[in-house]
Design an enzyme around this catalytic site. Structure first.
Site, PDB file in Angstrom:
ATOM      1  N   CYS A1166     -55.318  57.038 -56.475  1.00 57.01           N
ATOM      2  CA  CYS A1166     -55.073  58.230 -57.292  1.00 57.01           C
ATOM      3  C   CYS A1166     -55.958  58.361 -58.421  1.00 57.01           C
ATOM      4  O   CYS A1166     -56.913  58.898 -58.086  1.00 57.01           O
ATOM      5  CB  CYS A1166     -53.413  57.702 -57.640  1.00 57.01           C
ATOM      6  N   HIS A1287     -50.331  55.775 -52.835  1.00 53.62           N
ATOM      7  CA  HIS A1287     -50.136  54.641 -53.379  1.00 53.62           C
ATOM      8  C   HIS A1287     -49.501  53.582 -52.607  1.00 53.62           C
ATOM      9  O   HIS A1287     -48.452  53.155 -52.719  1.00 53.62           O
ATOM     10  CB  HIS A1287     -49.018  54.917 -54.485  1.00 53.62           C
ATOM     11  N   GLU A1289     -49.957  50.287 -53.221  1.00 60.91           N
ATOM     12  CA  GLU A1289     -49.734  49.294 -54.061  1.00 60.91           C
ATOM     13  C   GLU A1289     -48.545  49.227 -54.551  1.00 60.91           C
ATOM     14  O   GLU A1289     -47.700  48.150 -55.080  1.00 60.91           O
ATOM     15  CB  GLU A1289     -50.685  49.413 -55.328  1.00 60.91           C
TER      16      GLU A1289
END
Length: 1322
Positions: A1166, A1287, A1289
């Site tokens: 990001c 994302h 994570e």
């Protein structure tokens, strides 16, 4: 002073839309162009590197000659203000070693066809700028006056005889009793007050801050009442104190949670660690920000969200905001492209934003603050309501409700604040003072439209969430020190500014204080003492710390680049002294010292500017504390109930079922809320277990939100909203009971363990000064405070009131008044033991099943106040809104329902769940069908004359899906709980694309699935077309309304449970990874956790650590550049972060050396992806990478999208090629823009968005940013460095995914990405 011309300020579609709006008033007007305009002030004695400035700003000096017949107009930040953009960009330029004193950005608009008529036309001015936040200037010379600094305004002394005049002039909103009280006290002090003292008293004693009505004594209908409103609320806690750890004593309530472990960096070493399992606790708070949102919707809603976030952070000795909720109540939207027959014309208050403007801008403001701060917004409500009572009286929300709330994590050792001791240091943490938000506490306590326009503007605040993020990082660091936390006590700075926050801080500990005004950080040297002390500049906290901790605290702030100032000390004498030139201990001058920790950081963390003290009068404030807090007059209210409402009753026998169904679904309160949801990040933090979106087709229909208590637990917290305010026009007590009931029926979608564990926040709104409304408010509070909640063993440990919900103005020769209903919004919170046991409205496809309605009204089916009645209101003098009011008749019924849901869930009998509310069972059933792409046959077994009450009543209840094989077991359970008379089978799912209403095998009405969906989607589509790129709005509608659309269809090419890193983890060697962040980054915790789970040792590295040489990248085998909003993304996402590297030679060389080493890896996600893409010139094998620019929709996009892993050299994606995986997306600038087509062809693409058929996604929102061929992840030639916009994570566990196939296990597929990195390191 320098003026530069930047890039185009508006995209082609926004330019065309802008020009079209202008031409509705002046048809011959044309827009030649619109450009960013930069105004720059250089620090005195410095020389500017213009080439560097041009490069950073992507701007050029203005040199072109004016075009013939073209007129330029400049839309700049309002004169005398500092924009949030200015604050962030000035800091960014300081980080790039540019000697900038200040920079501002505006828009230069070049117009053709400008005439004298256009110049004086109010409609044109309204289209060009917002006078609440902007100034419209005619020349470059006028633009340069933006930085003019007027002389400091003086302190005033007010004669006691002039207090009434000062009350009006300064907008103090003091009552006659309070003015008499002040005269008495100042006569005793033998002096006259200063304007600062009066404003401080007004803010501290405003209805907003002191809650005088809730603490008042009451006489109603000539009868003395036994309780105050607040006593009735507190009664619920006295009855059920269990599970509440703090109530009515702090910025938020604290309740018990499940045991958990914290994961955070060690405050000394920066190494991430799992701490010991401790008893859990979480804080809850819900605020409103109604007046500012009515005046300026975006900043009003933004600062509303920000203020509530600060409340959570400032609870006890430090909390961590975790998840948010928001809500809006407004009048009719009156969307020009979506007219509705029930939205009849009427006069509107010209001083307030329209309902449509509020809903176009307000949700964006609320979402923007949450997004940039880094808190997921997981829950909300939206109501549009308006009812004509007479030609000049309307019951509606011209003054809107803007709700902002949430929950946070707090360590139990930090729940209780410590008492300040004499000599403790008073700290102001956060941004500088500015002339904004002056008198907001008093302004929000009066009828809108009765103050002056200047005072309305003065009360509007501005937002800087990136600054608040820095403050929160300081708080987190202090909290991580455990028993060594230097914070003894603190408060957030909100209404009244420092004039409220610092006295509160001192008063809590029964001490006084001495404050030096010259120490207060300020960006405006013209501020008077009143303005400096009382302004409501946001993103600030006041703290008390002991003097020995000051040096360590300064070092923490310096590392985070968070401004702070030691402004005073606590004193044993309970006297408040504030002024210039007061004597403070020498130890407080730490901010002026060059300690070893600060010396290395001076260039990046300049000491905040403070006012240079001119010759001033003596102390601005010199008051005993009890003047503010001790003996102000207590209110007594003598009121009476208004006459019973006379609304006519809807005759449903005359309605057409087909059209009624379409109207109900099209009402904004019922219609799809996608336009409110996809603008807000819902996955940040990595602890989301249930957000609004459900199922493969991702519709926002969840009944509640759920967060996890920790990264390895399934225990967590659930929260839900209940709100049925329009019913208060029929029965305010019933409306309150229904709000509580709806909150519970929503919450039942989560595995709630016990009703006594449910804690409520109650937000009360009313026009208390309108005759009789206060009596109705009393009825409502009594109904739940004395009666319902104690009967349910539920307590209300927190809440807020806003009791000036009316607007009054002159127009058409008459006085118009708009009054809201008595409105209660209930937010319910509870711990949950296992988030996996949640239910959603998503119907199971594979199972033969039935839908059952559990209706808690006992067959009464009351239609009063329903959406059905509202959509059939017309131009009649009194719309047919009346009839019997829905109600929760007996608490026992709700208790039985709660027990039934728990037992049915535990027995595995329920497949889906959805509560019944606005729109009745018909709306709830349609929503379940929409979420699941199934048809329905709705059964109506009673008499046809009861058809409309059956389908459209809005009594409490829920619909559950039960498999045919469990029908008998469920029926037996219903009987066991005594609810057989309340329960019936109401529908069964079908695969046909239609919804039918059946009676004795006869079809009474039939709609195609798409027809009903179009009605339900209409508000989202219309608002998206007005607010966003209309092409994207059209594309989303077309995909969403397609019954056969495949939705998310994941496939796996590997086993997520297979841990390729395990052989290396078992060696016990954990290589170190730098979890890299810059100011404004907010995704570092979850990134660290994923690398930790994959066998790495994660270390928190702030860019300051590299700049100062505290650490070096050579120490790490890898770096992860995390997501967030570095520098607030002011010059483009990631550009500020990249600029801070590129413009520093030593730092640039360090990164280049790291990227060149073949035994090192890097991951950019990001904002980190955007930053690394700007560094491609120093990354081997990245020369073809794109840069990432504004999404095609021109909106922040928060979605769950489907990605395909493409075969590439990426070390992170090894063995994953061919997989199609759902992933969280949350960004505003993700469009991959390549320099040339050749670059696009040569780039190593690693990830792309696809549709459910496995093809590259070319349409929105399957491709949420519009990138060519769906490109969203790239890698280098050797695969060591990978960047991606989504994302992974945030979803290392399947519980984190909005939806995934039921057969997936604990580990989500994205954990493989991090394990691959560990396997590569070896």
């Amino acid at each position: 002073m320098i003026v530069l011309k930047g890039a185009s300020a508006l995209s082609p579609f926004r330019l065309a839309r802008f020009e079209s709006r202008l031409q509705t008033t002046v048809p011959e007007l044309r827009i030649v162009g619109a450009w960013h305009c930069y105004l720059i002030q250089i620090k005195s004695g410095h020389t500017l590197d213009m080439s560097a400035l041009h490069r950073i700003l992507q701007a050029e000096s203005v040199s072109e000659l004016p075009q013939k017949h073209v007129v330029s107009r400049y839309v700049m930040p309002r004169l005398g203000t500092h924009s949030p953009w200015s604050s962030k960009t000035t800091e960014l330029l300081h980080g790039a070693d540019q000697p900038i004193a200040r920079i501002e950005r505006g828009t230069r608009i070049d117009l053709l066809g400008w005439s004298a008529n256009a110049a004086t036309c109010p409609a044109i001015a309204k289209q060009l700028y917002d006078p609440m936040t902007q100034s419209l200037l005619e020349s470059e010379d006028e633009v340069k006056t933006l930085f003019n600094v007027p002389e400091p305004r003086p302190l005033e002394r007010i004669a006691l005889i002039d207090l009434e005049h000062a009350n009006t002039r300064l907008g103090l909103a003091l009552t006659a009793d309070e003015i008499d009280y002040l005269r008495t006290r100042y006569t005793e002090l033998n002096r006259v007050p200063s304007d600062v003292e009066l404003m401080m008293f007004a803010q501290a004693n405003s209805e907003h801050c002191r809650h005088k009505i809730f603490n008042a004594t009451w006489t109603i209908d000539d009868k003395e009442q036994p309780y105050s409103l607040f006593q009735m609320i507190k009664h619920t806690h006295q009855h059920t104190p269990q599970y509440t750890l703090s109530a009515y004593a702090d910025n938020a309530a604290v309740i018990e949670g499940h045991p958990t472990t914290r994961y955070r960096p060690d405050p000394i070493t920066g190494e991430y660690r799992h701490e010991a399992v401790l008893p859990g606790a979480f804080q809850i708070k819900v605020e409103t920000h109604n007046h500012p949102t009515a005046i300026a919707p975006f900043p009003g809603a933004s600062t509303g969200a920000g203020g509530e976030i600060r409340d959570e952070g400032a609870t006890g000795r430090g909390g961590k905001p975790k998840a948010g909720l928001s809500g809006f109540s407004v009048s009719h939207l009156r969307i020009p492209t979506l007219p509705h027959p029930w939205e009849t014309p009427r006069a509107l208050n010209p001083r307030m934003a329209s309902a449509l403007d509020i809903m176009l801008e307000g949700p964006l403001g609320s979402a923007a603050f949450n997004n940039e701060f880094g808190r997921p917004n997981l829950l909300g409500y939206f109501r549009s309501f308006e009812l004509s009572a007479s030609k000049t009286l309307t019951r509606a929300y011209d003054k809107p409700i803007m709700l902002a709330g949430g929950l946070g994590a707090i360590d139990r050792i930090h729940i209780k604040k410590l008492r300040l001791q004499p000599g403790d240091v008073i700290i102001v943490l956060g941004g500088p003072a500015m002339l904004i938000g002056l008198g907001g506490g008093a302004a929000s306590s009066v009828t809108s439209g009765t103050s002056t326009e200047a005072l309305d503007f003065a009360s509007v605040q501005r937002d800087n969430p990136e600054m608040q993020r820095r403050c929160q990082e300081v708080i987190d660091h202090c909290v991580a020190l455990g028993t060594n936390n230097p914070i003894r006590s603190f408060h957030d700075v909100g209404a009244g500014g420092l004039s409220n926050a610092i006295p509160e801080l001192l008063h809590d500990s029964e001490v006084g204080g001495v404050i030096d005004l010259a120490k207060i950080p300020s960006d405006d040297p013209s501020l008077s003492p009143l303005e400096l002390w009382c302004n409501e500049s946001q993103e600030r906290y006041v703290l008390g710390i002991s003097a020995p901790h000051l040096q360590a605290f300064a070092a923490i702030c310096s590392r985070e680049r968070c401004p702070f100032a030691a402004v005073g000390v606590a004193t044993a004498t309970e006297q408040l002294i504030v002024g210039y030139g007061v004597t403070l201990p020498a130890a407080l001058h730490v901010t002026e010292q060059q300690t070893p920790q600060r010396a290395n950081r001076t260039e990046t963390s300049p000491t905040p500017n403070t006012l240079v003290s001119p010759v001033r009068e003596a102390f601005a404030i010199d008051l005993p504390m009890d003047v503010l807090f001790g003996k102000a007059p207590k209110m007594h209210r003598n009121t009476a109930h208004p006459p019973p409402p006379q609304w006519p009753t809807l005759d449903s026998t005359q309605l057409d079922l087909h059209h009624a169904g379409l109207r109900v679904l099209a009402h904004p309160t019922v219609a799809a809320k996608n336009f409110l949801v996809t603008i807000g990040d819902r996955s940040i933090g990595g602890l989301t277990a249930r957000e609004q979106m459900i199922g493969p087709w991702q519709l926002p229909l969840a009944d509640c939100a759920i967060t996890l208590a920790g990264f390895s637990s399934y225990a967590g917290e659930a929260f839900a909203i209940g709100e049925r305010a329009p019913l208060a026009l029929l029965n305010s007590a019933a409306a309150a009971r229904m709000a509580v009931g709806e909150a519970i029926t929503n919450l039942c979608a989560a595995p709630v363990e016990s009703l006594s564990m449910v804690k409520l926040s109650a937000n009360w709104m009313a026009a208390a000064e309108y005759p009789g409304e206060d009596a109705l408010l009393y009825d409502a509070v009594k109904a739940i405070g004395i009666e319902l909640c104690p009967a349910l063993d539920i307590s209300i440990p927190v809440g807020k009131d806003s009791l000036s919900m009316q607007s009054r103005w002159q127009g058409d020769g008459a006085t118009h008044t708009c009054i809201s209903p008595v409105s209660l919004v209930i937010s319910a919170f509870t711990p949950v033991a296992d988030a996996r046991r949640q239910l959603t409205p998503l119907l199971h496809h594979q199972t033969n099943s039935e839908l059952w309605l559990i209706a808690l009204d006992g067959g009464k089916q009351r239609l009063g106040g329903s959406v059905l009645a509202q959509v059939h209101a017309d131009s009649a003098a009194l719309p047919a809104f009346g009839g019997e009011c829905p109600d929760l008749d007996t608490p026992e019924t709700l208790r039985a329902f709660f027990a039934l849901m728990n037992d049915a869930r535990n027995a595995g009998l329920l497949l889906a769940y959805h509560d019944r509310s606005d729109g009745g069972a018909f709306a709830a059933l349609c929503e379940m069908a929409f979420a699941s792409h199934l048809g329905l046959d709705i059964t109506c077994d009673n008499r046809t004359e009861h058809l409309f009450p059956h389908l459209f009543n809005e009594e409490l209840g829920a619909i559950v899906q039960v498999a045919d094989e469990h029908r008998t077991a469920f029926a037996d359970l219903v009987e066991h709980h005594g609810l057989t008379a309340y329960t019936q089978r109401i529908a069964h799912p079908t695969t046909a694309p239609s919804i039918r209403v059946m009676h004795n095998d006869q079809c009474l009405a039939q709609w195609t699935w798409e027809t009903l969906f179009d009605a339900w989607w209409s508000v989202t589509h219309a608002i998206q077309r007005l607010r966003d790129n209309p092409e994207c709005a059209d594309e989303e509608r077309e995909i969403a309304r397609t019954f056969t659309a495949p939705g998310l269809k994941p496939t796996l090419s590997f086993d997520p449970a297979a841990d390729v890193a395990m052989p290396f983890i078992s060696t016990g060697i954990r290589p170190k990874v730098a979890i890299l962040r810059e100011q404004g980054i907010n995704g570092h915790i979850e990134m660290a956790l994923c690398f930790e789970r994959a066998g790495f040792h994660s270390v928190d590295i702030h860019m300051n650590d590299l700049i100062t040489g505290r650490v070096h990248l050579d120490e790490f085998v890898g770096l992860a550049a995390c997501g967030g909003f570095s520098y607030g993304d002011v010059l483009g996402a990631g550009r500020g972060w990249a600029t801070s590297i590129l413009e520093r030679t030593a730092l640039r060389d360090q990164f280049a050396a790291f990227f060149t080493r073949t035994d090192r890896f890097a991951l950019g996600v990001c904002n980190g992806c955007q930053m690394l893409s700007q560094l491609k010139s120093m990354i081997p094998g990245a020369e073809h990478w794109p840069r990432f620019v504004r999404n095609r929709s021109e909106q922040f996009e928060a979605r769950t999208a489907l990605l395909e892993v493409i075969q590439s050299p990426s070390i992170f994606l090894s063995g994953m090629a061919g997989s199609r995986l759902p992933v969280a997306v949350a960004h505003g600038e993700g469009y991959a823009m390549f320099d040339t087509p050749a670059d696009q062809a040569a780039a190593h693409v690693a990830l792309r968005y696809i549709n459910g058929h496995g093809q590259a996604a070319t349409h929105y929102p399957l491709n949420p940013n519009g990138s060519p061929n769906g490109i969203t992840g790239l890698t280098t030639t050797d695969g060591r460095i990978t960047i991606l916009m989504p994302h992974p994570e945030r979803t290392p566990r399947t519980i984190n995914l909005s939806w995934c196939p039921n057969e997936w296990g604990e580990d989500a597929p994205w954990l493989r990405l991090f394990r691959n990195a560990r396997a590569w390191v070896g």
